[in-house]
Design an enzyme around this catalytic site. Structure first.
Site, mmCIF file in Angstrom:
data_model
loop_
_atom_site.group_PDB
_atom_site.id
_atom_site.type_symbol
_atom_site.label_atom_id
_atom_site.label_comp_id
_atom_site.label_asym_id
_atom_site.label_seq_id
_atom_site.Cartn_x
_atom_site.Cartn_y
_atom_site.Cartn_z
ATOM 1 N N SER A 142 0.833 -1.232 0.014
ATOM 2 C CA SER A 142 0.031 -0.084 0.095
ATOM 3 C C SER A 142 0.870 1.168 -0.037
ATOM 4 C CB SER A 142 -0.905 -0.083 1.372
ATOM 5 O OG SER A 142 -1.387 1.330 1.470
ATOM 6 N N TYR A 155 -2.188 -1.231 10.025
ATOM 7 C CA TYR A 155 -2.224 -1.652 8.618
ATOM 8 C C TYR A 155 -1.163 -1.514 7.876
ATOM 9 C CZ TYR A 155 -4.158 -1.506 3.801
ATOM 10 O OH TYR A 155 -4.293 -1.486 2.320
HETATM 11 N N1 NAP Z 1 -8.490 -0.305 -2.524
HETATM 12 C C1 NAP Z 1 -7.448 0.503 -1.792
HETATM 13 O O1 NAP Z 1 -7.665 1.713 -1.587
HETATM 14 C C2 NAP Z 1 -6.095 -0.280 -1.660
HETATM 15 C C3 NAP Z 1 -5.057 0.631 -1.501
HETATM 16 C C4 NAP Z 1 -3.760 0.001 -1.119
HETATM 17 C C5 NAP Z 1 -3.848 -1.495 -0.838
HETATM 18 N N2 NAP Z 1 -5.145 -2.336 -0.970
HETATM 19 C C6 NAP Z 1 -4.894 -3.631 -0.721
HETATM 20 O O2 NAP Z 1 -5.350 -4.421 -1.922
HETATM 21 C C7 NAP Z 1 -5.783 -5.632 -1.419
HETATM 22 C C8 NAP Z 1 -7.122 -5.765 -1.912
HETATM 23 O O3 NAP Z 1 -8.077 -4.616 -1.626
HETATM 24 P P1 NAP Z 1 -9.465 -4.240 -2.090
HETATM 25 O O4 NAP Z 1 -9.251 -2.761 -1.994
HETATM 26 O O5 NAP Z 1 -9.623 -5.025 -3.344
HETATM 27 O O6 NAP Z 1 -10.637 -4.861 -1.010
HETATM 28 P P2 NAP Z 1 -11.840 -5.352 -0.931
HETATM 29 O O7 NAP Z 1 -12.678 -4.879 -2.285
HETATM 30 O O8 NAP Z 1 -12.400 -5.076 0.411
HETATM 31 O O9 NAP Z 1 -11.987 -6.923 -1.210
HETATM 32 C C9 NAP Z 1 -10.904 -7.582 -0.018
HETATM 33 C C10 NAP Z 1 -10.976 -9.064 -0.813
HETATM 34 O O10 NAP Z 1 -10.146 -9.703 0.249
HETATM 35 C C11 NAP Z 1 -10.859 -10.966 0.800
HETATM 36 N N3 NAP Z 1 -10.566 -11.140 2.373
HETATM 37 C C12 NAP Z 1 -10.824 -9.911 3.128
HETATM 38 N N4 NAP Z 1 -10.630 -10.631 4.475
HETATM 39 C C13 NAP Z 1 -9.965 -11.849 4.162
HETATM 40 C C14 NAP Z 1 -9.601 -12.825 5.170
HETATM 41 N N5 NAP Z 1 -9.389 -12.831 6.465
HETATM 42 N N6 NAP Z 1 -9.100 -14.048 4.397
HETATM 43 C C15 NAP Z 1 -9.446 -14.199 3.149
HETATM 44 N N7 NAP Z 1 -9.837 -13.361 2.371
HETATM 45 C C16 NAP Z 1 -10.356 -12.120 2.712
HETATM 46 C C17 NAP Z 1 -12.332 -10.733 0.668
HETATM 47 O O11 NAP Z 1 -13.372 -11.658 0.473
HETATM 48 P P3 NAP Z 1 -14.599 -11.856 0.520
HETATM 49 O O12 NAP Z 1 -15.351 -10.710 -0.091
HETATM 50 O O13 NAP Z 1 -15.169 -13.109 0.042
HETATM 51 O O14 NAP Z 1 -15.089 -11.756 2.091
HETATM 52 C C18 NAP Z 1 -12.233 -9.797 -0.657
HETATM 53 O O15 NAP Z 1 -12.128 -10.698 -1.759
HETATM 54 C C19 NAP Z 1 -5.843 -5.578 -0.040
HETATM 55 O O16 NAP Z 1 -4.435 -6.237 0.611
HETATM 56 C C20 NAP Z 1 -5.596 -4.212 0.339
HETATM 57 O O17 NAP Z 1 -4.998 -3.800 1.724
HETATM 58 C C21 NAP Z 1 -6.044 -1.631 -1.166
#
Ligand code: NAP
Length: 247
Positions: A142, A155
């Site tokens: 991130s 985080y």
């Molecule tokens: N969005 C941002 O701004 C951003 C920025 C920087 C980094 N990131 C990183 O990018 C990655 C994806 O984030 P996203 O924004 O796409 O999030 P998201 O839309 O909330 O999706 C999260 C995904 O992770 C799964 N998940 C959550 N907790 C879990 C657990 N304990 N075990 C297994 N699966 C789990 C969820 O599964 P279910 O839906 O089936 O529960 C979902 O498929 C993360 O590592 C996040 O930290 C995101």
């Protein structure tokens, strides 16, 4: 035929990555935690476009379940693809929490540690026997590791740990021809941490040189490149994918 595993492939960046990888000819195992229907919809979309995909359950915060998950992946590879090896792993699954340091509880801290650092460490260890020569691992970190954002301290600290771990994985797995890189998104419009409301999105966009927040596809394309032969000489790097966020 090359098969990859994407953790958290049911929504957001993971789902977009699964669809983009399939578009580029990879076969995909997506994992879900709480939303099997969302994962099934991703599989359906890939198959409707002529690709092949499966969905498996996984809690990245539950290390004791990883051996069973590896067995399920091995069985799925054999049954669906008649192969024993994976071509890639995307450690993407995760969730967010906004809470200032003075209010973070020990269980919130441990939960974030488990999902963002301990989980990717031991899941990668567990799947290593299935990762073939030339495989590619991508760890989602991130931009909060570079830009301090009030309310996400644990985080961001664990994502920073994952960034360091990325280089150590690259060092130790290089002899097996396995590349390991980190992708570090800036703000992306997903459901993470409850999602971005319009006011917050506008504030983040104003801090971004290209004038908007990211979309899941912006990040998915870079992950897919790192998994492909186009990224064959990129190793041990952290690539910020953020449109010029707070520069
Ligand atoms: N969005 C941002 O701004 C951003 C920025 C920087 C980094 N990131 C990183 O990018 C990655 C994806 O984030 P996203 O924004 O796409 O999030 P998201 O839309 O909330 O999706 C999260 C995904 O992770 C799964 N998940 C959550 N907790 C879990 C657990 N304990 N075990 C297994 N699966 C789990 C969820 O599964 P279910 O839906 O089936 O529960 C979902 O498929 C993360 O590592 C996040 O930290 C995101």
């Amino acid at each position: 035929m090359s098969v990859i595993v994407i953790t958290g492939g049911s929504r957001g960046i993971g789902a977009a990555t699964a669809i983009e990888c399939a578009r580029r000819g990879l076969d995909v195992i997506v994992t879900y935690h709480t939303q099997p229907a969302a994962a099934a919809a991703v599989v359906d979309r890939i198959e409707a476009a002529g690709g092949r995909a499966c969905a498996l359950p996984l809690d990245v915060g539950h290390v004791a379940g990883f051996d069973d998950f590896r067995d399920a992946v091995a069985q799925t590879l054999e049954r669906t693809w008649q192969t024993t090896m994976l071509a890639g792993l995307v450690n993407n699954a995760g969730h967010g929490l906004f809470n200032p340091i003075e209010r973070v509880t020990e269980s919130q801290f441990d939960d974030l540690l488990g999902v963002h650092l301990k989980g990717p460490f031991f899941l990668t260890q567990s799947l290593l026997p299935l990762l073939g020569h030339g495989a590619s691992i991508v760890n989602l970190t991130s931009a909060t590791t570079r830009v301090a954002t009030a309310g996400v301290a644990p985080y961001a600290a664990f994502k920073g740990g994952l960034e360091v771990l990325t280089r150590y994985m690259a060092k130790e797995f290089g002899a097996r021809g396995i590349r390991v890189n980190a992708v570090s998104p800036g703000p992306v419009r997903t459901g993470l941490g409850g999602g971005l409301d319009e006011a917050f999105a506008a504030q983040l966009a104003s801090q971004t040189a290209l004038g908007r927040v990211g979309e899941p596809d912006d990040v998915a394309r870079v992950i897919a490149m790192l998994l492909s032969d186009d990224g064959a000489w990129i190793n041990a790097q952290s690539v910020e994918v953020a449109g010029g966020y707070t520069i």
